[in-house]
Design a protein around this motif. Structure first.
Motif, short mmCIF file in Angstrom:
data_model
loop_
_atom_site.label_atom_id
_atom_site.label_comp_id
_atom_site.label_asym_id
_atom_site.label_seq_id
_atom_site.Cartn_x
_atom_site.Cartn_y
_atom_site.Cartn_z
N GLU A 1 62.96 37.92 -31.24
CA GLU A 1 63.48 37.99 -29.87
C GLU A 1 62.39 38.47 -28.92
O GLU A 1 62.28 38.00 -27.78
CB GLU A 1 64.69 38.93 -29.81
CG GLU A 1 65.94 38.41 -30.51
CD GLU A 1 65.95 38.71 -32.01
OE1 GLU A 1 64.92 39.24 -32.52
OE2 GLU A 1 66.97 38.43 -32.66
N ALA A 2 61.56 39.40 -29.40
CA ALA A 2 60.45 39.88 -28.57
C ALA A 2 59.40 38.79 -28.36
O ALA A 2 58.87 38.62 -27.26
CB ALA A 2 59.81 41.11 -29.22
N MET A 3 59.10 38.05 -29.43
CA MET A 3 58.09 37.00 -29.32
C MET A 3 58.54 35.87 -28.41
O MET A 3 57.71 35.21 -27.76
CB MET A 3 57.75 36.45 -30.71
CG MET A 3 57.06 37.45 -31.62
SD MET A 3 55.58 38.20 -30.90
CE MET A 3 54.51 36.76 -30.79
N ASP A 4 59.85 35.64 -28.33
CA ASP A 4 60.38 34.57 -27.48
C ASP A 4 60.08 34.82 -26.00
O ASP A 4 59.99 33.88 -25.21
CB ASP A 4 61.89 34.42 -27.68
CG ASP A 4 62.24 33.76 -29.01
OD1 ASP A 4 61.34 33.14 -29.61
OD2 ASP A 4 63.40 33.89 -29.46
N VAL A 5 59.96 36.10 -25.62
CA VAL A 5 59.71 36.41 -24.21
C VAL A 5 58.29 36.92 -23.98
O VAL A 5 57.93 37.32 -22.87
CB VAL A 5 60.73 37.46 -23.69
CG1 VAL A 5 62.14 36.93 -23.81
CG2 VAL A 5 60.57 38.80 -24.40
N ALA A 6 57.46 36.92 -25.05
CA ALA A 6 56.12 37.50 -24.96
C ALA A 6 55.26 36.81 -23.90
O ALA A 6 54.51 37.47 -23.17
CB ALA A 6 55.43 37.45 -26.31
N ASP A 7 55.36 35.48 -23.79
CA ASP A 7 54.52 34.76 -22.84
C ASP A 7 54.88 35.07 -21.39
O ASP A 7 54.01 35.13 -20.53
CB ASP A 7 54.62 33.25 -23.08
CG ASP A 7 53.80 32.83 -24.29
OD1 ASP A 7 52.77 33.48 -24.54
OD2 ASP A 7 54.20 31.89 -24.97
N SER A 8 56.18 35.25 -21.13
CA SER A 8 56.61 35.54 -19.76
C SER A 8 56.60 37.04 -19.47
O SER A 8 56.74 37.44 -18.32
CB SER A 8 58.03 34.98 -19.54
OG SER A 8 58.95 35.55 -20.47
N ASN A 9 56.43 37.87 -20.51
CA ASN A 9 56.49 39.32 -20.34
C ASN A 9 55.36 40.00 -21.13
O ASN A 9 55.61 40.92 -21.92
CB ASN A 9 57.86 39.81 -20.81
CG ASN A 9 58.15 41.25 -20.41
OD1 ASN A 9 57.66 41.74 -19.41
ND2 ASN A 9 58.92 41.94 -21.24
N PRO A 10 54.11 39.55 -20.95
CA PRO A 10 53.03 40.03 -21.82
C PRO A 10 52.72 41.51 -21.71
O PRO A 10 52.42 42.16 -22.71
CB PRO A 10 51.83 39.17 -21.40
CG PRO A 10 52.13 38.76 -20.01
CD PRO A 10 53.62 38.59 -19.95
N GLN A 11 52.80 42.07 -20.50
CA GLN A 11 52.40 43.47 -20.34
C GLN A 11 53.44 44.44 -20.89
O GLN A 11 53.14 45.63 -21.07
CB GLN A 11 52.12 43.78 -18.86
CG GLN A 11 53.34 43.70 -17.96
CD GLN A 11 53.02 44.08 -16.52
OE1 GLN A 11 51.93 44.57 -16.23
NE2 GLN A 11 53.96 43.85 -15.62
N ASN A 12 54.64 43.94 -21.18
CA ASN A 12 55.70 44.79 -21.72
C ASN A 12 56.07 44.43 -23.16
O ASN A 12 57.09 44.87 -23.67
CB ASN A 12 56.96 44.72 -20.85
CG ASN A 12 56.72 45.31 -19.47
OD1 ASN A 12 56.03 46.31 -19.34
ND2 ASN A 12 57.26 44.67 -18.45
N THR A 13 55.25 43.59 -23.79
CA THR A 13 55.48 43.22 -25.19
C THR A 13 54.38 43.84 -26.04
O THR A 13 53.21 43.47 -25.93
CB THR A 13 55.49 41.69 -25.37
OG1 THR A 13 56.51 41.13 -24.53
CG2 THR A 13 55.78 41.31 -26.82
N VAL A 14 54.77 44.81 -26.87
CA VAL A 14 53.81 45.59 -27.64
C VAL A 14 53.79 45.09 -29.08
O VAL A 14 54.85 44.92 -29.70
CB VAL A 14 54.18 47.09 -27.61
CG1 VAL A 14 53.19 47.91 -28.44
CG2 VAL A 14 54.23 47.59 -26.17
N TYR A 15 52.61 44.87 -29.61
CA TYR A 15 52.44 44.48 -31.01
C TYR A 15 51.24 45.25 -31.58
O TYR A 15 50.52 45.94 -30.85
CB TYR A 15 52.27 42.97 -31.16
CG TYR A 15 51.17 42.38 -30.31
CD1 TYR A 15 49.88 42.24 -30.81
CD2 TYR A 15 51.42 41.95 -29.01
CE1 TYR A 15 48.86 41.70 -30.03
CE2 TYR A 15 50.41 41.42 -28.22
CZ TYR A 15 49.13 41.29 -28.74
OH TYR A 15 48.12 40.77 -27.96
#
Length: 440
Positions: free
Chosen positions: A83-97
């Motif tokens: 679910e996080a990866m699905d929005v990673a491109d549109s929400n890169p600065q708030n997706t932590v890996y």
């Protein structure tokens, strides 16, 4: 007196008979202790099934047996895994890996800056500890162990959905080189997810258990763990059921992502040659990377693979491709031979830490009884060939390398939960003088 002994004997026999009949005809109890593999790029959960003695790696609702180690924050939710990866491109600065790289570590300011430069999210130094800055309805920071807790909570819920019982206890794996602080912060992440950790087990030991090496007479075990972003090589010495990690070495900047990047660079150049423009749009790069990653996986099984992507090529001034329509279909065939040629120098780097652990452990390569492969990148045929050529024998490939660690942790969870049939427990001997050599 003999009559009393006879009665006691009859009672014991009756208990054994009842236990046997229960094993045969009653449904086995549900596992109550889960095994957790909190990996750098993927994580998974498994259970030891009482009665059958088998390990089940629990899948998500889509049947996937591991989830990406990513957490994304939106204005309305905290998403974990796919679910996080699905929005990673549109929400890169708030997706932590890659939070595992930071958990429990104390950083010098310059080193943390250097480590965090490659990420689209912001990392700050809080008295030596890393924290991630999140920008949603308001700005706040989260710790690496909080990120870990969201992933572990997702795994816990997957297990509860599959087993139909609440889960509160677990065994978790950590890299062998983790110090006491990193182990404690990993346990803290599990506690935040509502889990009590019964035992922390080293990843190489867990992998050795998955291959059944805790039950057979082997002495020197080499574990090669090559995942998406890091290479870890460990030399284990086993006496009876006890494992001692004799030496460790690795490369924290070498993994499957690097092999994909070489193929991506080649493919981008092919796009430029064909259409006169190098892909620069974020969506073009994303689609091309997805196609390259799929081709890399296919080349593990097949001698050639196709790379196909729909691209919206633009020049730097925003105009369309000189070929006409903005949307073009790129297609190219790549061979395994080409992939190996592009990455040969990187593949050769895998042998550097292998040679180092043998030297540190004062062993010749002929003294290694078993070579165990962990991590999806060890599926690459050229890598297996390099390792087998170096040692003069084939590595053990009887276990899915992606699931080796979680399988071993699940076995240890079964031991801690007292599941039947009983297993031989692996005891790890702490090596206080151990240090990890890192090559990059």
């Amino acid at each position: 007196m003999s009559g009393e002994i006879s009665i006691i004997g009859s009672v014991i026999l009756a208990l054994f008979l009842a236990g046997y009949l229960g094993q045969q005809y009653l449904p086995p109890p549900k596992p109550r202790v889960i095994g957790l593999d909190l990996g750098t790029t993927f994580c998974s959960v498994g259970v030891f099934l009482p009665g059958s003695g088998e390990v089940e790696v629990i899948a998500d609702e889509e049947g996937r047996k591991s989830i990406p180690s990513a957490v994304s924050f939106t204005s309305t939710a905290v998403l974990a895994g796919y679910e996080a990866m699905d929005v990673a491109d549109s929400n890169p600065q708030n997706t932590v890996y890659d939070a595992k790289r930071f958990i429990g570590k104390i950083f010098e300011p310059g080193l943390l800056e250097q480590e965090s430069a490659r990420y689209p999210f912001q990392v700050i130094n809080n008295n030596g500890s890393a924290e991630f800055v999140i920008f949603t309805n308001h700005t706040f920071t989260v710790s690496p162990e909080f990120i870990g807790s969201r992933l572990l909570l997702r795994l816990k819920k997957m297990a509860e959905r599959q087993l139909g019982v609440p889960i509160q206890k677990a065994v978790i794996s950590v890299p062998a080189e983790f110090d006491e602080r990193q182990r404690n912060y990993t346990v803290r992440a599990a506690n935040l997810a509502g889990l009590e950790i019964l035992r922390v087990i080293n990843e190489p030991t867990a992998a050795a258990m998955a291959y059944g090496l805790h039950k057979v007479d082997v002495f020197n075990v080499l574990v090669v763990d090559l995942g998406g972003g890091t290479l870890d090589v460990s030399l284990l010495n086993k006496q009876g059921g006890m494992f001692l990690t004799r030496a460790m070495a690795g490369n924290n900047k070498l993994g499957g992502q690097d092999f994909s990047q070489r193929l991506f660079q080649y493919t981008s150049e092919r796009v430029r040659q064909q259409f006169g423009i190098t892909p620069t749009l974020k969506e073009d790069i994303y689609h091309l990377r997805q196609a390259v990653e799929a081709a890399k996986l296919n080349l593990t099984l097949h001698p050639s693979a196709s790379i196909t992507a729909l691209l919206h090529l633009h020049t730097h001034d925003g105009s369309e491709s000189p070929e006409g329509p903005a949307a073009v279909r790129f297609q190219a065939m790549v061979t395994r031979e080409l992939f190996e040629e592009l990455n040969e120098d990187l593949f050769q780097k895998i042998l550097v830490p292998v040679k180092t652990v043998l030297a540190e452990g004062h062993l010749e390569k002929e003294d290694v009884d078993e070579i165990v492969l962990v991590g999806g990148s060890t599926r690459i045929p050229r890598i297996r060939q390099l390792i087998s050529e170096y040692f003069g024998k084939e590595p053990n490939t009887s276990v899915d390398p992606d699931l080796a660690v979680v399988t071993g942790v699940a076995i240890q969870a079964g031991i801690m939960g007292g599941s039947w049939p009983l297993q031989v427990s692996a005891i790890e001997i702490p090596n206080r003088h151990l240090r990890k050599m890192n090559f990059s």
